[in-house]
Scaffold this active site. Structure first.
Site, mmCIF file in Angstrom:
data_model
loop_
_atom_site.group_PDB
_atom_site.id
_atom_site.type_symbol
_atom_site.label_atom_id
_atom_site.label_comp_id
_atom_site.label_asym_id
_atom_site.label_seq_id
_atom_site.Cartn_x
_atom_site.Cartn_y
_atom_site.Cartn_z
ATOM 1 N N ILE A 30 0.822 -1.215 0.000
ATOM 2 C CA ILE A 30 0.000 0.000 0.000
ATOM 3 C C ILE A 30 0.852 1.260 0.000
ATOM 4 O O ILE A 30 0.324 2.357 -0.104
ATOM 5 C CB ILE A 30 -0.990 0.023 1.183
ATOM 6 C CG1 ILE A 30 -0.253 -0.047 2.521
ATOM 7 C CG2 ILE A 30 -2.012 -1.104 1.041
ATOM 8 C CD1 ILE A 30 -1.140 0.199 3.728
ATOM 9 N N HIS A 93 8.925 -10.991 4.792
ATOM 10 C CA HIS A 93 8.432 -10.590 3.474
ATOM 11 C C HIS A 93 9.577 -10.019 2.659
ATOM 12 O O HIS A 93 10.464 -9.364 3.188
ATOM 13 C CB HIS A 93 7.272 -9.595 3.573
ATOM 14 C CG HIS A 93 7.546 -8.377 4.394
ATOM 15 N ND1 HIS A 93 7.635 -8.397 5.770
ATOM 16 C CD2 HIS A 93 7.743 -7.095 4.022
ATOM 17 C CE1 HIS A 93 7.868 -7.174 6.216
ATOM 18 N NE2 HIS A 93 7.948 -6.357 5.162
ATOM 19 N N HIS A 95 10.507 -7.599 -0.472
ATOM 20 C CA HIS A 95 10.043 -6.511 -1.332
ATOM 21 C C HIS A 95 10.658 -6.732 -2.712
ATOM 22 O O HIS A 95 11.889 -6.813 -2.830
ATOM 23 C CB HIS A 95 10.527 -5.154 -0.798
ATOM 24 C CG HIS A 95 9.974 -4.768 0.523
ATOM 25 N ND1 HIS A 95 8.919 -3.888 0.652
ATOM 26 C CD2 HIS A 95 10.323 -5.138 1.784
ATOM 27 C CE1 HIS A 95 8.650 -3.721 1.928
ATOM 28 N NE2 HIS A 95 9.488 -4.473 2.643
#
Length: 148
Positions: A30, A93, A95
């Protein structure tokens, strides 16, 4: 405690999914640094990089490579960047983002104000490029669903 990413994977919080398999999912962030910025996230709640089993970590990197190739094709980018930080959410995570220069890899350039329709369009561009690259079996049928 359930992480934010697990809640996205479980459908409790909306996500813009571009990849789904038995080990991981990938969805648009986001606050993208560049258009098409995607997070590759294991389904298992692994806190950070050094806690990941080798087979899971290897799988995440293979998926990140496929997504990076799709991003390069979709945005005509000379590179695909890979960043692993993980301080903002305690769930491993990666990127993955199209990159043109070092600034393309700086979290200082994250844009938290990108309109939802632009985030949708970028995720759909990645999805289309993944399908064109032969990865259609891992592209969820709906943008907002991690299911295949």
């Amino acid at each position: 405690m359930t992480t934010l990413f697990t809640r996205i994977i479980d459908g409790e919080i909306p996500g813009r999914f571009v990849w789904s398999d038995e080990v991981c999912v990938a969805f648009g962030t986001i606050a993208p640094i560049t258009d098409g910025h995607v997070l590759v996230v294991p389904r298992a709640e692994i806190t950070e990089l050094t806690q990941a089993p080798d087979d899971v970590l290897a799988h995440l990197v293979v998926v990140a490579k496929a997504i990076g190739l799709a991003q390069q094709a979709a945005w005509d980018a000379p590179r695909a960047g890979l960043l692993v930080a993980g301080f903002e959410v305690e769930h491993l995570h990666l990127h993955v983002l199209p990159a043109w220069d070092e600034a393309s890899l700086s979290f200082r350039n994250a844009r938290p104000d990108v309109p939802g329709e632009e985030l949708d369009a970028a995720a759909n561009r990645v999805r289309e490029a993944l399908r064109a690259g032969g990865h259609g079996a891992h592209v969820p049928s709906a943008l907002g669903s991690p299911a295949l």
